[in-house]
Structure formats: structure tokens, C-alpha cells
Design a protein around this motif. Structure first.
Motif, PDB file in Angstrom:
ATOM      1  N   PHE A   1      56.885 -99.676  -4.840  1.00 48.35           N
ATOM      2  CA  PHE A   1      56.348 -99.106  -3.797  1.00 48.35           C
ATOM      3  C   PHE A   1      55.269 -98.159  -4.290  1.00 48.35           C
ATOM      4  O   PHE A   1      55.302 -97.455  -5.048  1.00 48.35           O
ATOM      5  CB  PHE A   1      57.256 -98.467  -3.129  1.00 48.35           C
TER       6      PHE A   1
ATOM      7  N   ASP B   1      50.493 -99.208   0.067  1.00 50.17           N
ATOM      8  CA  ASP B   1      51.511 -99.752   1.266  1.00 50.17           C
ATOM      9  C   ASP B   1      51.428 -98.829   2.579  1.00 50.17           C
ATOM     10  O   ASP B   1      52.106 -99.438   3.656  1.00 50.17           O
ATOM     11  CB  ASP B   1      53.003 -99.799   0.906  1.00 50.17           C
TER      12      ASP B   1
ATOM     13  N   ARG C   1      50.644 -97.321   9.983  1.00 48.24           N
ATOM     14  CA  ARG C   1      49.733 -97.300   8.688  1.00 48.24           C
ATOM     15  C   ARG C   1      48.388 -96.316   8.960  1.00 48.24           C
ATOM     16  O   ARG C   1      47.836 -95.813   8.332  1.00 48.24           O
ATOM     17  CB  ARG C   1      49.298 -98.653   8.185  1.00 48.24           C
TER      18      ARG C   1
END
Length: 136
Positions: A6, A11, A87
């Protein structure tokens, strides 16, 4: 081949909004959705209302929604509601992105025996529970 770990910078971000070359109408439509609660919940986007609020034509709002959906800045649900891509929000708020990244990588909290034991009641709490007070 090991899976990628991650990475919050990869991400939880999107390209800079400035690099997407959004028009003023697209910026206004995105701001309208954000101002009306589309950041946390899917909301209806009445094209006529958005056009009036933003000072654009109805066709311009339709084009803006189509482009924003194509860029995935807006996510359209099966019910025809829109919400802002999370995001995008995390790109604007790096401190929250860091907090979420920490929460996703920290170990879970595990209750111990004391946490599972019944709550200890003080003598005062016991007396309060036994006293019946008249309603005035």
C-alpha cells in the motif's frame, strides 16, 4: 511476484486537477456537487438547477457531467446519483490522506480481559438506581 504494498501517494491520489484542463463550467459543476453534499453521499444532480446556479446552459452542464464522469472525478451510481471520487478529495487534503494511510497500515486494536469484563458500578450509581423519585 510479490504484490505491491500500500502506497498512499499512489493509491489515494489523482492527477492534479490543474493538469486535467477542466473548463470553468466543469469546475463549477464539480464545486456544485461538493457544496450540495456529493462528497459523502450520492446526490441527485438536477441539470436545470446546476445550470441556473452556475450561470451555464443545460447542454453545458450535461457536457460537464459527462467529462467529469469520464475522468472519474464524479462517480455515477446505478440509481443515477452522483458522488465525488474520494481520491479527488484526498488529493486536496494530504493531512487526511496521511491519517487514512496510517489507519490502514496500523495494527487493529484488540480488547483485553479487562475490556471484556462487566463494568464496575460504583456505590453511588447503585444507590441512584435503587432510588425511586416522584415525577413532578
Amino acid at each position: 511476484m510479490p504484490a505491491d504494498s500500500f502506497n498512499p501517494e499512489r493509491d489515494l491520489t489523482v492527477p492534479s486537477v490543474y493538469s486535467l484542463n477542466l473548463s470553468a463550467a466543469q469546475h463549477c459543476t464539480l464545486a456544485w456537487v461538493e457544496d450540495h453534499g456529493g462528497l459523502f453521499d450520492p446526490i441527485p444532480v438536477p441539470v436545470d438547477t446546476v445550470a441556473e446556479d452556475c450561470g451555464n446552459s443545460v447542454s453545458t452542464v450535461h457536457e460537464s457531467l459527462a467529462r467529469l464522469e469520464g475522468l472519474r472525478l464524479l462517480v455515477r451510481t446505478a440509481a443515477g446519483l452522483y458522488r465525488i471520487n474520494a481520491r479527488y478529495y484526498f488529493t486536496l487534503h494530504p493531512e487526511l490522506r496521511d491519517m487514512i494511510a496510517t489507519a490502514l497500515t496500523d495494527p487493529p486494536v484488540i480488547p483485553d480481559d479487562r475490556a471484556r469484563a462487566p463494568r464496575k458500578v460504583s456505590n453511588t450509581d447503585s444507590r441512584r438506581r435503587r432510588t425511586i423519585r416522584p415525577v413532578s
